[in-house]
Design a protein around this motif. Structure first.
Motif, short mmCIF file in Angstrom:
data_model
loop_
_atom_site.label_atom_id
_atom_site.label_comp_id
_atom_site.label_asym_id
_atom_site.label_seq_id
_atom_site.Cartn_x
_atom_site.Cartn_y
_atom_site.Cartn_z
N ASP A 39 0.86 -1.18 0.00
CA ASP A 39 0.00 0.00 0.00
C ASP A 39 0.90 1.23 0.00
OD1 ASP A 39 -1.78 2.04 0.37
OD2 ASP A 39 -2.77 1.17 2.12
N LEU A 40 0.92 1.94 -1.13
CA LEU A 40 1.81 3.09 -1.26
C LEU A 40 1.42 4.24 -0.33
CD1 LEU A 40 2.26 3.04 -5.13
CD2 LEU A 40 3.95 2.43 -3.40
N GLY A 41 0.23 4.18 0.22
CA GLY A 41 -0.19 5.22 1.14
C GLY A 41 0.01 4.88 2.60
N HIS A 42 0.54 3.69 2.87
CA HIS A 42 0.72 3.24 4.25
C HIS A 42 1.92 3.95 4.87
CE1 HIS A 42 1.25 0.59 7.73
NE2 HIS A 42 0.02 0.18 7.51
N LEU B 298 7.57 -1.79 1.42
CA LEU B 298 8.01 -1.31 0.12
C LEU B 298 9.52 -1.41 -0.02
CD1 LEU B 298 5.79 1.88 -0.38
CD2 LEU B 298 5.32 -0.51 -0.99
N ALA B 299 10.24 -1.10 1.06
CA ALA B 299 11.69 -1.23 1.03
C ALA B 299 12.09 -2.68 0.79
CB ALA B 299 12.29 -0.71 2.33
N ASP B 300 11.40 -3.61 1.42
CA ASP B 300 11.69 -5.03 1.21
C ASP B 300 11.39 -5.43 -0.23
OD1 ASP B 300 12.45 -5.25 3.83
OD2 ASP B 300 10.55 -6.13 4.51
N ALA B 301 10.36 -4.82 -0.83
CA ALA B 301 9.98 -5.17 -2.20
C ALA B 301 11.04 -4.75 -3.21
CB ALA B 301 8.64 -4.52 -2.54
N SER C 282 7.37 1.81 -12.56
CA SER C 282 6.08 2.18 -11.98
C SER C 282 5.06 2.52 -13.06
CB SER C 282 6.23 3.38 -11.03
OG SER C 282 4.96 3.81 -10.60
N GLY C 283 3.96 1.78 -13.05
CA GLY C 283 2.82 2.08 -13.92
C GLY C 283 1.75 2.83 -13.16
N LEU C 284 2.14 3.43 -12.04
CA LEU C 284 1.18 4.09 -11.16
C LEU C 284 0.51 5.27 -11.86
CD1 LEU C 284 0.16 4.07 -8.20
CD2 LEU C 284 1.97 5.72 -7.69
N GLY C 285 -0.81 5.35 -11.68
CA GLY C 285 -1.58 6.45 -12.25
C GLY C 285 -3.01 6.39 -11.76
N ILE D 278 7.82 5.29 -3.12
CA ILE D 278 8.76 4.43 -3.85
C ILE D 278 10.18 4.97 -3.75
CG2 ILE D 278 9.40 3.60 -6.14
CD1 ILE D 278 6.37 3.60 -6.82
N VAL D 279 10.33 6.27 -3.92
CA VAL D 279 11.66 6.89 -3.83
C VAL D 279 12.26 6.67 -2.45
CG1 VAL D 279 12.88 9.11 -3.80
CG2 VAL D 279 11.28 8.59 -5.66
N THR D 280 11.45 6.83 -1.41
CA THR D 280 11.91 6.60 -0.04
C THR D 280 12.38 5.16 0.14
OG1 THR D 280 10.42 8.29 0.84
CG2 THR D 280 11.24 6.64 2.39
#
Length: 223
Positions: free
Chosen positions: A50-53, A59-62, A71-74, A91-93
């Motif tokens: 969850d990118l908003g979590h 995410l770091a583990d991913a 990223s196909g995020l939109g 994602i950058v973090t």
């Protein structure tokens, strides 16, 4: 390559996933709902993310050990306004936390002349013809203003980072099959390029990983 794909269940993300697997890459797919990836190629590592979590650890583990992130995020609707910049910031973090540098993201062609809040308006796009500059562009930027501003914020976020980023800017997306016959342009729109299949956008994004000249560049893609 070892790749991590965000929004892998979306329109462009699914093509990224399948093309990356077909090319022999080791793929981790990050999605909010893993059930949306049922029936996808075997051997893909699927991560619920969850990118908003507020907790950045999943995410770091991913991205841990990845050679590159795509990223196909939109946004999927007007209610999703702001999702791209928020997600890209997460994602950058995560990438910084694991020392991953290469990232390719999807944006949109009209963003070439849209300013992020507090930034000076960009110069006119030399790739835009009269139809786009004076008719289609103004209409789109009025109707989808919130989305384009969010994409401009996303691009500014990447420009301000120390990552090896590439932004891919397509015009109107279609669901036609992969052609591989698309055109690209650096720092400007593709002249006369009004549409492009999602499959070709994914192909362009993956190809950028083998093109060091795309690093820290905005690359327009269109048929």
């Amino acid at each position: 390559m070892k790749l991590t794909i965000f929004a892998a269940s979306g329109g462009i993300g699914r093509h990224l996933l399948r093309q990356a697997v077909d090319a022999g890459h080791d793929v981790t797919a990050v999605v909010r709902d893993p059930a949306r990836l049922s029936g996808e190629p075997e051997g893909v590592r699927i991560v619920r993310g969850d990118l908003g979590h507020p907790d950045p650890a999943p995410l770091a583990d991913a991205v841990d050990g990845a050679d590159a992130v795509l990223s196909g995020l939109g946004p999927r609707s007007m209610a999703d306004s702001g999702v791209t910049s928020r997600g890209t910031r997460a994602i950058v973090t995560a990438m910084r936390a694991r020392g991953v540098r290469r990232i390719v993201v999807v944006s949109a062609a009209p963003v070439s002349t849209v300013a992020a809040p507090g930034q000076r308006k960009p110069s006119p796009d030399p790739g835009e013809g009269p139809l786009v500059r004076y008719l289609l562009g103004p209409i789109l930027k009025t109707v989808l203003r919130r989305h384009y501003v969010d994409l401009a914020v996303t691009e500014e976020l990447l420009r301000d980072s120390d990552l090896d980023w590439t932004v891919v800017r397509p015009p109107r997306l279609t669901d036609r099959p992969l052609t591989g016959a698309y055109r690209t342009a650096y720092g400007r729109s593709v002249r006369g390029g009004l549409v492009v299949p999602r499959a070709d956008v994914a192909h362009c994004m993956l190809r950028a990983l083998e093109q060091p000249e795309t690093i820290r560049q905005a690359v327009a893609v269109a048929t």
